[in-house]
Write an enzyme that holds these catalytic residues in place. Sequence first.
Site, PDB file in Angstrom:
ATOM      1  N   ARG A  75      25.339  62.166 -45.992  1.00  0.00           N
ATOM      2  CA  ARG A  75      25.629  63.598 -46.206  1.00  0.00           C
ATOM      3  C   ARG A  75      24.656  64.422 -45.366  1.00  0.00           C
ATOM      4  NH1 ARG A  75      24.968  65.137 -52.334  1.00  0.00           N
ATOM      5  NH2 ARG A  75      26.942  64.045 -52.635  1.00  0.00           N
ATOM      6  N   ARG A 144      18.683  70.615 -52.766  1.00  0.00           N
ATOM      7  CA  ARG A 144      19.798  70.125 -51.942  1.00  0.00           C
ATOM      8  C   ARG A 144      20.246  71.194 -50.944  1.00  0.00           C
ATOM      9  NH1 ARG A 144      22.622  65.910 -54.567  1.00  0.00           N
ATOM     10  NH2 ARG A 144      21.134  64.670 -55.736  1.00  0.00           N
ATOM     11  N   LYS A 208      17.872  66.471 -59.232  1.00  0.00           N
ATOM     12  CA  LYS A 208      18.385  67.312 -58.151  1.00  0.00           C
ATOM     13  C   LYS A 208      18.225  68.801 -58.482  1.00  0.00           C
ATOM     14  CE  LYS A 208      22.498  65.417 -58.620  1.00  0.00           C
ATOM     15  NZ  LYS A 208      23.959  65.117 -58.630  1.00  0.00           N
ATOM     16  N   LYS A 210      19.679  72.805 -57.070  1.00  0.00           N
ATOM     17  CA  LYS A 210      20.688  73.417 -56.202  1.00  0.00           C
ATOM     18  C   LYS A 210      20.575  74.942 -56.167  1.00  0.00           C
ATOM     19  CE  LYS A 210      23.761  69.583 -56.869  1.00  0.00           C
ATOM     20  NZ  LYS A 210      25.062  69.089 -57.319  1.00  0.00           N
ATOM     21  N   CYS A 423      37.089  66.653 -56.268  1.00  0.00           N
ATOM     22  CA  CYS A 423      35.961  65.858 -55.790  1.00  0.00           C
ATOM     23  C   CYS A 423      36.489  64.613 -55.096  1.00  0.00           C
ATOM     24  CB  CYS A 423      35.061  65.480 -56.954  1.00  0.00           C
ATOM     25  SG  CYS A 423      35.772  64.181 -57.981  1.00  0.00           S
ATOM     26  N   CYS A 429      33.465  56.744 -54.612  1.00  0.00           N
ATOM     27  CA  CYS A 429      32.471  57.162 -55.604  1.00  0.00           C
ATOM     28  C   CYS A 429      32.308  56.089 -56.685  1.00  0.00           C
ATOM     29  CB  CYS A 429      32.871  58.495 -56.239  1.00  0.00           C
ATOM     30  SG  CYS A 429      31.661  58.980 -57.482  1.00  0.00           S
ATOM     31  N   CYS A 468      35.374  62.271 -62.894  1.00  0.00           N
ATOM     32  CA  CYS A 468      34.465  61.947 -64.008  1.00  0.00           C
ATOM     33  C   CYS A 468      33.807  63.249 -64.462  1.00  0.00           C
ATOM     34  CB  CYS A 468      33.432  60.899 -63.573  1.00  0.00           C
ATOM     35  SG  CYS A 468      31.974  61.588 -62.781  1.00  0.00           S
ATOM     36  N   CYS A 472      31.527  67.466 -59.898  1.00  0.00           N
ATOM     37  CA  CYS A 472      31.238  67.763 -58.487  1.00  0.00           C
ATOM     38  C   CYS A 472      32.142  68.845 -57.891  1.00  0.00           C
ATOM     39  CB  CYS A 472      31.326  66.495 -57.654  1.00  0.00           C
ATOM     40  SG  CYS A 472      30.126  65.250 -58.152  1.00  0.00           S
TER      41      CYS A 472
HETATM   42 FE1  SRM Z   1      28.245  65.392 -56.901  1.00  0.00          FE
HETATM   43  C1  SRM Z   1      26.973  62.468 -57.913  1.00  0.00           C
HETATM   44  C2  SRM Z   1      30.039  63.833 -54.589  1.00  0.00           C
HETATM   45  C3  SRM Z   1      28.824  68.367 -55.479  1.00  0.00           C
HETATM   46  C4  SRM Z   1      27.316  66.974 -59.794  1.00  0.00           C
HETATM   47  N1  SRM Z   1      28.386  63.464 -56.354  1.00  0.00           N
HETATM   48  C5  SRM Z   1      27.725  62.397 -56.891  1.00  0.00           C
HETATM   49  C6  SRM Z   1      27.951  61.146 -56.039  1.00  0.00           C
HETATM   50  C7  SRM Z   1      26.865  61.065 -55.021  1.00  0.00           C
HETATM   51  C8  SRM Z   1      28.137  59.832 -56.835  1.00  0.00           C
HETATM   52  C9  SRM Z   1      26.916  58.990 -57.104  1.00  0.00           C
HETATM   53  O1  SRM Z   1      25.893  59.504 -57.586  1.00  0.00           O
HETATM   54  O2  SRM Z   1      27.011  57.793 -56.854  1.00  0.00           O
HETATM   55  C10 SRM Z   1      29.321  61.522 -55.386  1.00  0.00           C
HETATM   56  C11 SRM Z   1      29.631  60.853 -54.062  1.00  0.00           C
HETATM   57  C12 SRM Z   1      31.110  60.596 -53.963  1.00  0.00           C
HETATM   58  C13 SRM Z   1      31.551  60.131 -52.641  1.00  0.00           C
HETATM   59  O3  SRM Z   1      32.105  59.008 -52.571  1.00  0.00           O
HETATM   60  O4  SRM Z   1      31.408  60.841 -51.662  1.00  0.00           O
HETATM   61  C14 SRM Z   1      29.242  63.032 -55.421  1.00  0.00           C
HETATM   62  N2  SRM Z   1      29.143  65.965 -55.291  1.00  0.00           N
HETATM   63  C15 SRM Z   1      29.927  65.189 -54.501  1.00  0.00           C
HETATM   64  C16 SRM Z   1      30.694  66.013 -53.496  1.00  0.00           C
HETATM   65  C17 SRM Z   1      30.917  65.303 -52.162  1.00  0.00           C
HETATM   66  C18 SRM Z   1      32.032  66.435 -54.123  1.00  0.00           C
HETATM   67  C19 SRM Z   1      33.059  66.964 -53.172  1.00  0.00           C
HETATM   68  O5  SRM Z   1      34.166  66.430 -53.247  1.00  0.00           O
HETATM   69  O6  SRM Z   1      32.813  67.870 -52.396  1.00  0.00           O
HETATM   70  C20 SRM Z   1      29.791  67.250 -53.446  1.00  0.00           C
HETATM   71  C21 SRM Z   1      28.704  67.121 -52.425  1.00  0.00           C
HETATM   72  C22 SRM Z   1      27.823  68.308 -52.414  1.00  0.00           C
HETATM   73  C23 SRM Z   1      26.833  68.351 -51.306  1.00  0.00           C
HETATM   74  O7  SRM Z   1      27.243  68.436 -50.156  1.00  0.00           O
HETATM   75  O8  SRM Z   1      25.636  68.353 -51.591  1.00  0.00           O
HETATM   76  C24 SRM Z   1      29.185  67.218 -54.834  1.00  0.00           C
HETATM   77  N3  SRM Z   1      27.998  67.310 -57.510  1.00  0.00           N
HETATM   78  C25 SRM Z   1      28.410  68.388 -56.799  1.00  0.00           C
HETATM   79  C26 SRM Z   1      28.409  69.549 -57.629  1.00  0.00           C
HETATM   80  C27 SRM Z   1      28.854  70.941 -57.230  1.00  0.00           C
HETATM   81  C28 SRM Z   1      27.730  71.756 -56.668  1.00  0.00           C
HETATM   82  O9  SRM Z   1      26.644  71.247 -56.375  1.00  0.00           O
HETATM   83  O10 SRM Z   1      27.931  72.957 -56.510  1.00  0.00           O
HETATM   84  C29 SRM Z   1      27.985  69.141 -58.887  1.00  0.00           C
HETATM   85  C30 SRM Z   1      27.918  70.029 -60.148  1.00  0.00           C
HETATM   86  C31 SRM Z   1      26.783  70.959 -60.158  1.00  0.00           C
HETATM   87  C32 SRM Z   1      25.584  70.309 -60.747  1.00  0.00           C
HETATM   88  O11 SRM Z   1      24.888  69.605 -60.024  1.00  0.00           O
HETATM   89  O12 SRM Z   1      25.367  70.469 -61.939  1.00  0.00           O
HETATM   90  C33 SRM Z   1      27.715  67.733 -58.794  1.00  0.00           C
HETATM   91  N4  SRM Z   1      27.214  64.800 -58.595  1.00  0.00           N
HETATM   92  C34 SRM Z   1      26.995  65.572 -59.703  1.00  0.00           C
HETATM   93  C35 SRM Z   1      26.401  64.766 -60.720  1.00  0.00           C
HETATM   94  C36 SRM Z   1      25.989  65.247 -62.140  1.00  0.00           C
HETATM   95  C37 SRM Z   1      24.645  65.844 -62.133  1.00  0.00           C
HETATM   96  C38 SRM Z   1      24.173  66.153 -63.525  1.00  0.00           C
HETATM   97  O13 SRM Z   1      23.353  67.036 -63.680  1.00  0.00           O
HETATM   98  O14 SRM Z   1      24.598  65.515 -64.466  1.00  0.00           O
HETATM   99  C39 SRM Z   1      26.299  63.458 -60.202  1.00  0.00           C
HETATM  100  C40 SRM Z   1      25.732  62.221 -60.895  1.00  0.00           C
HETATM  101  C41 SRM Z   1      24.245  62.218 -60.975  1.00  0.00           C
HETATM  102  O15 SRM Z   1      23.551  63.001 -60.340  1.00  0.00           O
HETATM  103  O16 SRM Z   1      23.756  61.376 -61.723  1.00  0.00           O
HETATM  104  C42 SRM Z   1      26.825  63.526 -58.868  1.00  0.00           C
HETATM  105 FE1  SF4 Z   2      32.295  60.969 -58.283  1.00  0.00          FE
HETATM  106 FE2  SF4 Z   2      32.406  62.116 -60.637  1.00  0.00          FE
HETATM  107 FE3  SF4 Z   2      31.389  63.450 -58.591  1.00  0.00          FE
HETATM  108 FE4  SF4 Z   2      33.958  63.019 -58.681  1.00  0.00          FE
HETATM  109  S1  SF4 Z   2      32.796  64.232 -60.171  1.00  0.00           S
HETATM  110  S2  SF4 Z   2      32.635  62.670 -56.885  1.00  0.00           S
HETATM  111  S3  SF4 Z   2      34.091  61.044 -59.652  1.00  0.00           S
HETATM  112  S4  SF4 Z   2      30.523  61.648 -59.479  1.00  0.00           S
END
Ligand code: SRM
Ligand code: SF4
Length: 570
Positions: A75, A144, A208, A210, A423, A429, A468, A472
């Site tokens: 990323r 981030r 993390k 943001k 997402c 993922c 899930c 995201c």
């Molecule tokens: Fe996310 C984890 C994809 C934005 C909340 N996110 C992941 C992972 C890396 C899975 C992992 O940990 O193994 C995913 C990778 C999937 C893949 O195959 O590419 C993933 N997140 C994404 C993306 C690519 C979604 C998308 O389709 O665009 C976004 C990438 C953002 C970036 O460029 O930095 C993405 N993730 C977000 C957002 C939205 C935002 O940031 O505005 C959130 C919700 C906001 C937040 O953080 O509260 C988000 N991602 C999570 C979480 C839950 C965090 C938590 O506090 O519980 C995880 C899991 C974790 O961190 O344990 C996670």
């Molecule tokens: Fe993966 Fe869940 Fe984030 Fe979708 S919402 S990219 S399934 S971690």
Amino acid sequence: MNEIRPLSANERIKSASNFLRGTIAEGLTIPETGAIADDDQQLTKFHGIYLQDDRDLRAERGRQRMEKAFIFMARMRVPSGVLTPAQYLAADKMARERGNATLRFTTRQTIQFHGIVKSNLRPLIQGLHAEMLDTIAACGDVNRNVCAAVVPWLRTGHAAVTKLAEDIANHLLPKSRAWHEIWIGEERVAGGVEEDEPIYGRTYMPRKFKIGVALPPHNDVDAFAQDLSFVAIEKRGKIVGYDVIAGGGMGMTHGEPETYPRAGSVIGFCKPEHAVEVAEKVVTMQRDHGDRSNRKQARLKYTIDRMGLDAFIAGVNERLSVKLEKAKGFTFASTGDRLGWAQDDTGLHHITLFVENGRIGGKAGDGLREIAALNVGRFIITANQNLALADIPAKQKSKIAALLKEYGLDGKPKGLRRNAVACVALPTCGLALAESERYLPSLVTKLEAELDAVGLAEDEITIRMTGCPNGCARPYMAEIGLVGRSPGLYNLYLGGAHDGTRLSKLHAIDVDDEAIVAALKPLFGAYATDRKKNESFGDFVIRAGIVARTVAGLDFHENLAPALTFWPEI
Ligand code: SRM
Ligand code: SF4
């Protein structure tokens, strides 16, 4: 007496990592496995890199007793989502030569590469670095990618929010040279200055972090979903400062009510010259007070709810050279992108393109490559996974318009699809419980038919899906949210505010494709006939009492922030 709880495993890994080096460099040279060591899998995240496996192949490889089909996701760090055409071309080239030949625009305005085998990681990152791009701190327990509103036709405002996002991103960038050493081959200076992380310390953040910068009435960065947001306050066309929002976050775990999405709280106002300092002090508050024992409680939203908002604000103010003032107040209109052409007052043209779920490849990839080769303007990724081509001189407009048409990049989706975000989920993922990116487009097609039937085809309604509950695609902020529970089954959330200022509520559990359409069809009908003038779908379902008070077997408020046990009046 305060209970002393053991630190989480990640704290030990960070502490022992020698500022994020671990044994990553050695692991890259081991050809016997496509993976890397367990601890290093946590550390590469700080370098923007995740170990994944192709889940479509998991079962078959398991049957054949083969190692999983290991691949990496990388990323980039792209503050404000702004790329030069040359940088876009470098990303496109790396995706084709070293990844799975697609680019994935993310909900934080950057690009992900999927399907990178271990031996291709270094070449990919070096190919990006040659164009001044990097993947530092794109993931991991750090600040981030910093988001900013994508409104290039509002020249001064856009320049200001972009600049602030870049200043914050630079200020909070880790100082460790680990990334340069491991991926670019920078030599470590023997006996050089001892490394230090003046802002983070050697164990970085508890989790993390943001940040987003919004320019009202545009809330494309979803300001209330960020750990920290700056909302520009304009007076007579000049940004006089920023209202500050803290403690937003989406992630939760099914069945664990102590985890929940939370809409951020407005904590005050700061002048433009103090905004970077505010970011630093909020970060250090969370650094010092975040939970380092339980990663499921480690985000700023929980720190704030544990401390109490007033105590948190007082703590931030104590660290600041100039205290936060009373918030000025602002109004958002929507979280969506303004698709199509716009012209600014200097005569430059800008177009925001719809990119379904942010995935670019095939013919669309060919088209954007040809446009980037013209070396005109800027490529700006939006937090809705779309792409703006900005700063196009009038004499180039028709050429670009023709290319957009030729490559099918000028699509004009209907209202729901315009506002749909999914997402990534399967197959890459590792946390996905259900499909998302590969499924939402077909669901939207079915819902479009129902909207069309009641005359709502062009209405702007936000729909967001995740595979899930991590959130995201920020589904809990959408008017219609779908959150994966298991293959083919989703929880349906309704009633988020169209302007992104209110969380949604759980409406139905474990609904499949047919049940989702069946649940929404009558609501679209009722909305078409009973809505008030200018009432959004999210507001309507609340006013009309459609959102259930209880859902069979589950408490209505499960996994909703304690602060939101009531809804504001509409
Ligand atoms: Fe996310 C984890 C994809 C934005 C909340 N996110 C992941 C992972 C890396 C899975 C992992 O940990 O193994 C995913 C990778 C999937 C893949 O195959 O590419 C993933 N997140 C994404 C993306 C690519 C979604 C998308 O389709 O665009 C976004 C990438 C953002 C970036 O460029 O930095 C993405 N993730 C977000 C957002 C939205 C935002 O940031 O505005 C959130 C919700 C906001 C937040 O953080 O509260 C988000 N991602 C999570 C979480 C839950 C965090 C938590 O506090 O519980 C995880 C899991 C974790 O961190 O344990 C996670
Ligand atoms: Fe993966 Fe869940 Fe984030 Fe979708 S919402 S990219 S399934 S971690």
